[in-house]
Enzyme design. Sequence first.
Site, short mmCIF file in Angstrom:
data_model
loop_
_atom_site.label_atom_id
_atom_site.label_comp_id
_atom_site.label_asym_id
_atom_site.label_seq_id
_atom_site.Cartn_x
_atom_site.Cartn_y
_atom_site.Cartn_z
NE ARG A 48 2.26 34.21 27.92
CZ ARG A 48 1.95 32.92 28.02
NH1 ARG A 48 2.71 32.00 27.45
NH2 ARG A 48 0.88 32.54 28.65
CE1 TYR B 93 19.80 51.74 36.36
CE2 TYR B 93 18.93 49.55 35.92
CZ TYR B 93 18.72 50.89 36.14
OH TYR B 93 17.46 51.38 36.13
CG ASP C 98 23.68 46.71 31.15
OD1 ASP C 98 23.55 47.30 30.06
OD2 ASP C 98 22.97 46.95 32.14
CE LYS D 175 18.19 53.52 30.67
NZ LYS D 175 17.29 54.20 31.57
C1 LIG Z 1 23.12 50.39 32.32
C2 LIG Z 1 21.65 50.16 32.46
N1 LIG Z 1 21.18 48.92 32.28
C3 LIG Z 1 19.87 48.66 32.41
C4 LIG Z 1 18.97 49.65 32.71
C5 LIG Z 1 17.53 49.29 32.93
O1 LIG Z 1 16.66 49.63 31.93
P1 LIG Z 1 15.10 49.73 32.18
O2 LIG Z 1 14.87 51.07 32.78
O3 LIG Z 1 14.51 49.55 30.84
O4 LIG Z 1 14.69 48.63 33.11
C6 LIG Z 1 19.40 50.97 32.87
C7 LIG Z 1 18.46 52.04 33.20
O5 LIG Z 1 18.83 53.14 33.59
C8 LIG Z 1 20.79 51.21 32.77
O6 LIG Z 1 21.28 52.46 32.98
#
Ligand SMILES: Cc1ncc(COP(=O)(O)O)c(C=O)c1O
Length: 397
Positions: free
Chosen positions: A60, A113, A186, A211
Amino acid sequence: MAPRKQDAGTRSQDTRLIRAGQALEPLARTVGPPIQKGSTVLLPNAASLYDDANYLTYGRQGLAAQTALQDALAELEHAQGVTLYPSGVAALSGALLAVLKAGDEILVTDVAYKPTRRFCDHMLKRFGVRPTYFDPRTPPETLVGEASPATRLILMESPGSLSFEMQDMARVAELARARDILTVADNTWSAGYLMKPLDHGIDIALQALTKYVGGHSDVFMGSAAAAEPKLVRALSDGVLHMGWAVPGEDAYQMLRGLRTLPTRLARHGQSGLTIAAWLREHPMVAEVLHPALPGARGHDLWKRDYIGACGLFGFILKPGPKAAVDAFLDELELFGLGFSWGGFESLAIACDHQLTTRKLLRQYEGPLIRLHIGLEDPADLIADLARGLDVYAARRG
Ligand SMILES: Cc1ncc(COP(=O)(O)O)c(C=O)c1O
């Protein structure tokens, strides 16, 4: 006398097929790591079966491509250790679950987000953790000074999702540390490259590798990075307890993306600024929300802490009805209409619908649009936007 081992040649075809075609040893040395697919890990002898300290005993965690990616991300993030998760949201939920307990309170930026808020409101609350949302423009002294004694963690996202407010995360981290409050950022906007939260005293740096690190809009993954050994341990124990794993193929793809991250980001950033500057002069645009644009809100903080920009920013249209906003978006040919970003392609969304889930920052001067500027020629993207804005002007009446 010990019984003689059976001659392999006398075994049945069924058995021989099970044992044939094992991996070559040693493996040829390719530029990237091998992609191992394995739940079972074979151990060399009976003594090693329960020797977790010296042997990898299960697949894992710890396989080649995943470990190589963790090492490379630790380099990127200036981290002591990095944990991997199946998506960016999983990195957020996994990191919070790893360090919080029932009775804790957390402060969460109102411009997080949207699924971050969903996790806090729907999951954390059920487990006895109380989120309170704050305006990211609150002075750090007020934010930390007014935090309750039960506050365990401050969750930031700067620039904020959709509206790109900047927050002085370094100052918040400094003040929070003095009160033994953890800080989490984040940092997906900067891809761990344009700004390094751990260098600014933030405890945990999260990003959706989905991203810019992936860069091609086709793989999900998230990471959490920490400098403090105890936190690194807490994060990796969290992954262990939750039973999460990421596939070797996906880790390999992320590692491949990482190799071209600086080159792609430079192009995304430069094209984004060119288009942001053009938009600022357009008569249908009330404001451009791009902290790297000189004169824009948050520019001073951006200048202090960042070495560049990515291709994601917003702008506010002069007031107009939703039908005109939809007509603008539908007119675009080079901008796909889609919620993600960080890939090679340009994307656009209208944001007002999402703003309604916020508690504080719900309204701007006019309709809010978010653009992701891809790797296309910026002149072509400007021509596309110009046509769309002409339609907006005609439809807004
Ligand atoms: C600022 C931000 N954090 C986290 C995420 C989440 O990423 P994931 O789509 O891989 O779950 C996104 C997705 O759009 C985002 O814009």
